[in-house]
Structures are given as structure tokens and as C-alpha cells.
Design an enzyme around this catalytic site. Structure first.
Site, PDB file in Angstrom:
ATOM      1  N   LYS A   1       0.812  -1.217   0.000  1.00 42.73           N
ATOM      2  CA  LYS A   1       0.000   0.000   0.000  1.00 42.73           C
ATOM      3  C   LYS A   1       0.849   1.273   0.000  1.00 42.73           C
ATOM      4  CE  LYS A   1      -1.872  -1.568   3.807  1.00 42.73           C
ATOM      5  NZ  LYS A   1      -1.625  -3.021   3.747  1.00 42.73           N
TER       6      LYS A   1
ATOM      7  N   LYS B   1      -5.414   2.435   3.673  1.00 44.72           N
ATOM      8  CA  LYS B   1      -6.250   1.882   2.602  1.00 44.72           C
ATOM      9  C   LYS B   1      -7.261   2.914   2.089  1.00 44.72           C
ATOM     10  CE  LYS B   1      -5.782  -2.939   4.044  1.00 44.72           C
ATOM     11  NZ  LYS B   1      -6.224  -3.924   5.050  1.00 44.72           N
TER      12      LYS B   1
ATOM     13  N   GLY C   1      -2.957 -15.132  14.082  1.00 40.69           N
ATOM     14  CA  GLY C   1      -2.011 -14.584  13.109  1.00 40.69           C
ATOM     15  C   GLY C   1      -2.518 -13.407  12.307  1.00 40.69           C
TER      16      GLY C   1
ATOM     17  N   ASP D   1      -3.842   1.195   9.512  1.00 39.46           N
ATOM     18  CA  ASP D   1      -3.980   0.364   8.314  1.00 39.46           C
ATOM     19  C   ASP D   1      -5.226   0.775   7.522  1.00 39.46           C
ATOM     20  OD1 ASP D   1      -3.401  -2.228   6.724  1.00 39.46           O
ATOM     21  OD2 ASP D   1      -5.475  -2.484   7.360  1.00 39.46           O
TER      22      ASP D   1
END
Lengths: 348, 348
Positions: free
Chosen positions: B130, B229, B211, B225
Site C-alpha cells: 500500500k 487503505k 495470526g 492500516d
């Protein structure tokens, strides 16, 4: 700057055709700038309002005025155009034939004959008609390939939502293992109203009043429209060779208010669900039937005239596309998108 | 039959790179048959496991075995390959550079330098990073255009779901007016668990165990994050020129169990919602914040690690795409899809 011309003939000029004309008038300049393409409608054939063609492009605003005032389109034509469809298709000055006539959903005609004639005479074809896909997809696809022409049909299922292009372009090298979908707006609207306490017959009348159900609503209510769409998707995506009458089909006529209420008490909603899956022997099994869908399933939350499809694939596990409360303008958009796919050569 | 070769260099060979290698091994023959294309990995550069290149194509199965057993990839290289990234990118025998290094989300490096070097040396670029999009999209897009090369990034948002290709191919001649989305899996998982009665800290630990959250989960929890985006989508679709720190951002650290319960009692669910819209003065306003979403809104029903985006456009009114519980294989699929877009010339 002069941009290459794409000459388009419209076979049919009903509500979708007129919505397309309005959309093209609105987007023509943007498309010329962005794609260096000059889309011109060079032919219009109607059943009751005459026919017109002009290799330089017809005046779309004038065509809309004539069609909406009940006049005859032949007034726009510099030279007489044939009133008979096959002759018009074979001789019209067009690169792409857009087939948007009224369809007989039980035979796929006359649309299938129109598409066949257009491909045979070397035109690309864009259609909003499900019939040719449900009744003659393999033949028409092979014909298009053998002539090196496009055969596109974004507007046949979920109006103009980019469903076929999503699979063709967005999911390359992918096998569709199956799908679950809500594809008929009318029944979804009726079921949504029934949950709100409206009786079936009254919900049908409401659907007729807002123009999403026919005077005889059996094509929607008995699941035929959903079965035709399920058949189209299975044929195009799963290498099936089904016909609508091979789709297991139960409509919503038997659904009673107490069924809806019972489902509700169990935290479920009744939906007319279209499914296709490959059986262990490699066949494709397609089905349309009411299901009491769990609230954990996104399909339960697709309300009113909206549609949705959830794809299972061998690359992305599951992907869902939802279209919200479509209008004729959205079907028109699917036609325009297909014309741009043709112009860009993005069709295989 | 010999098919044209597409030579691909992988910059990075972590979990996504290895998932890509496994996917390509599985799909190589199908792609050769269906698209007449022979995709070969001709270079792999890693940070700690060496570098290899071979203009005829590396043995991917061997590369996977070496990477997973902690060996050094240079054993596969017929001639020594540079260990330094820019030198490797400039000299590798590849048509397409796939950038999948570990990213610093606050600087976009070193991915941005890698993409720039690849485009300057005449390669097409596919990236799952990104950073280059959030920090240097305009520059890199112009660079790619000036060199006539593709710059594709399907795997940057919603893993490999065909989000960018949906807009590029499925929505031609369309303006994106705005979007509402759930784009961060970790926070959506945590909020879903909190609704089920699990305290915040425990839900974070669960996310770490399976995870999907880092040892330091702040990048997800504080909304970074999601902001990155949102910034990428606004820059690519809405001609914005934002940076992540220009996105209004509130994370979910302040959400208490009683907030979730209160929302629930009002028939709502708390979601970390990403939005972008054009304001009256033509600017793009982008925001990430927890919202108590009504159950009438499909976003309320996107649970666990799933993601969703709802687009408002000037052609189709509203369209929603949902990805269900992604895995690294899905990010790998986005890379493969982009390589096929490059090969087919479907990138503008």
C-alpha cells in the site's frame, strides 16, 4: 480532436433504449475525452414507431422527443430504413448491434434470431435480453468467436451491475464452483413487504403499482425469471448447457404470512434463492426455491428490489456482489459498459 | 504449443510470495491453455535468503522448499544475482517486477523506491504494498504512463478481491462519488468477538494467536492500516492527493464492552468504518472511525475477518462488494490477476 467512431444500432427503443439514449447524451463527451471514442447511434428500429438510420449518427435528443410524444422515428432518417428486423440488422451502418426488444422468456425469440443475424453479418452484439443466453448461448458464443466478434450481455442479470465483467476481468484463471443469489427484484420486494405485515396479494399489487411487476405477475412469482437468470449464469460461467425448464423451480405463490412470521421467529427470512453447483458426477445442478435464510447469511439482508450474488471460486474463496435498488438507468449503464468493452477489445 | 513468455521477478518472498508461487504452480498449465501465456518467475530477491535469477525461469517448487527450510536461494541461480534491491530490479531478466517486500506503513519505503526503479528501467509493476499508493501514487502513475508500462495493485486493499479491476473494467465512464467500507480485518474480528462477550484485550490476544494481528497491534487498532487503505482508494478513484496522516482517524482502542452492548440494544453494531466523499468545495474528505451501524446497513452484517465496500457512483447508484474471510492465498491471487491484466493489456 477527432476520435474513432463506434457506430451503434439499437434494435428496440423502449424504456431501456431510451434510458440508454439519455445516458449516452450525458456521457458522450466524457467518453470522447477519456477513451478517445465517439459513440454514435446510427440506427434505431422500433416495432411501432418506425425505423431510422444515418451513417453519420442520428440526433438522439430528437429521437427521444419523437419516441416520447408517440411520433414516428422515420422522420429522422435521411434514407428509408427497412421496418423488418433481420433486413435492418443486416444492412444497418453499424459496428455494434444492441438487442433490446421485448422478449418472450419461453422461447428466447425474436432476440435470438436478431443476435444470430447480427453476428453473421459481422457485427459485435450487446444485448440486455436473457433469451439468447438461456436458449442458445453455446451456439451464439461459437458463432461470435468464429467471426472474431464480441457477444456481451452485462445487462441480462442484475441489471447493469458489472457481474459478467467481474468474472471475466476480475477473476481470470478462476473456476466458478457455484453460486447462491437473489436475482428477481419483484419477488424480493414482495417477500420484504410480507415481513412488514402486508398480505401477499396486496404486496403484488404494490409491486404492480410501482412498475416492477407485470399485470400478469406469474413470470416473476412462479420463479421463471429467476430460473432464466440462473440458467444464463450456469451456462456462461460453469460450462453448463441448461435450459430454463431444466432448472428446478419453486416460486413464492405458496408462501403464506404465517410462513414468513414462523421464519422470523426463528431469526430467519424467507428469500427466493437461486443456486447452482457442480455435482459429484460433473453435472451442474441449478435450482430456484424459497429458503428460510439465516441472519448470518448476507442474503438475508438484501431487501426490497435489491439483488445479490455470492460466488464460490477456486481462487478467491467467496465473493459477494450486491446491487441496491436498480432503475432502468442501471440496465442502460450495462449496455454502455459493454460498448466500451467492445471498443477496448476487452471481451474474452 | 509454445506460448509467449511473461518473465516475472519477485521482490520479496515472504508468506504472500510463497503463496503466489504455490498458486502459479497450480494454475500454470491452465493459464497456458486458456490465455496462451507462459508465466515464469525469472528472479527472486529476499532480504535474508539470498537472490536468484535465471532468464529461462527458476524452479519454483525448489525455491519453495529452500525458503521453507531456511536455505539460501542463490543455490538456484545459474549466475550470481545482486543482493541489493535496486541493482537487482534494474538488471533482472523480467518483464514485470512484483513488489512484495515488508512495508513501513509510515514512510511507504522501501517499496516506493523499488517501484520507481522498476518503472524507470522499463518494467511493468505489480505490487501488494500500500505504501507506494498512499505516498506516491500520482508520481508513479505518471511515470508508468510516460513509459507505457502497467502499474497495478489489486492486492493492496481487500487482499486479492477484484476491487480495482471492478472499477477500472466494470465501471467504465463512471465517477466514484464516495464509499463506505470495512477494510481492516483485525479490528472487525476484534469488534465481532467483543459483541460475543469477549473483552477487548482478550480479543486482541485471539487475533494475535490466529495470526491476523502483530505483536504490537497498534497499526490495526489505532486505525492506521484502515487510514492507509482509505487514502489509497481516494487517491486512485477520486483524484485525491491525500496522505495517510490527512485521513481523519479514530481507532477502536477506546471502545468499551458497554459501548458494544449499548449499540446492540439499539439494534446496531459498532464497526470501524472507512468513508470518503467529495465535499461541496470539491475536496475529498476521508475518515476512519468507529460507528454504531444500523442493522439495515449491509456493513453491519460483515463479520469476523471479512471486508466490504459500498461504492456510490454517477452511473450505478450503489454497488457493494464483500470478501469473505480472506487468506494469504487470496492476496496471491490478486498478484496473479494483475499479471494477467498486464499480459492482456487491460490496465488503463
Amino acid at each position: 480532436m477527432s476520435a474513432p467512431m463506434q457506430r451503434v444500432a439499437l434494435i428496440g427503443f423502449g424504456s431501456v433504449g431510451r434510458a440508454f439514449a439519455r445516458l449516452l447524451l450525458r456521457k458522450h463527451e466524457e467518453i470522447r475525452q477519456r477513451y478517445a471514442l465517439d459513440i454514435r447511434v446510427t440506427g434505431i428500429l422500433t416495432a411501432r414507431r418506425g425505423a431510422a438510420w444515418d451513417p453519420e449518427g442520428l440526433d438522439l435528443a430528437a429521437a427521444l422527443t419523437i419516441a416520447e410524444s408517440g411520433g414516428d422515428l422515420s422522420a429522422l432518417s435521411p434514407s428509408p430504413a427497412p421496418a423488418e428486423a433481420i433486413a435492418f440488422i443486416e444492412r444497418c451502418p453499424a459496428d455494434v448491434v444492441v438487442e433490446i426488444t421485448v422478449l418472450n422468456p419461453h422461447t428466447g425469440q425474436p432476440a435470438t434470431d436478431h443476435v444470430r443475424a447480427a453476428l453473421r453479418s459481422g457485427r459485435h452484439v450487446v444485448t440486455a435480453n436473457k433469451g439468447p443466453l438461456a436458449f442458445a448461448y453455446r451456439e451464439l458464443r461459437e458463432l461470435a468467436r468464429s467471426r472474431g466478434r464480441a457477444f456481451l450481455f452485462e445487462s441480462t442479470v442484475m441489471d447493469g451491475a458489472p457481474l459478467f465483467s467481474l468474472v471475466r476481468e476480475g477473476l481470470p484463471a478462476t473456476r466458478i464452483r457455484g453460486f447462491r443469489a437473489i436475482l428477481n427484484s419483484t419477488t424480493n420486494f414482495i417477500l420484504t413487504r410480507m415481513e412488514e405485515g402486508i398480505p401477499f396479494e396486496e404486496a403484488v399489487r404494490e409491486a404492480q403499482t410501482i412498475g416492477i411487476a407485470e399485470a400478469d405477475p406469474s413470470n416473476d412469482i412462479d420463479g421463471w425469471d429467476a430460473a432464466v437468470k440462473t440458467c444464463v449464469l450456469a451456462n456462461v460461467w460453469m460450462e453448463a448447457d441448461l435450459r430454463p425448464d431444466r432448472v428446478e423451480r419453486t416460486g413464492i405463490r405458496g408462501i403464506r404470512p404465517e410462513d414468513v412470521a414462523d421464519a422470523r421467529r426463528e431469526g430467519r427470512r424467507i428469500k427466493l434463492v437461486c443456486t447452482a453447483e457442480r455435482t459429484d458426477d460433473g453435472e451442474v445442478r441449478a435450482r430456484v426455491a424459497p429458503e428460510a435464510v439465516s441472519m448470518e447469511d448476507l442474503l438475508a439482508h438484501v431487501r426490497g428490489t435489491s439483488s445479490a450474488i455470492s460466488l464460490r471460486t477456486d481462487t478467491l474463496k467467496q465473493l459477494t456482489l450486491i446491487e441496491h435498488e436498480p432503475e432502468p438507468a442501471q440496465t442502460a449503464f450495462g449496455l454502455l459498459a459493454d460498448l466500451l468493452h467492445v471498443a477496448r477489445g476487452h471481451w474474452e
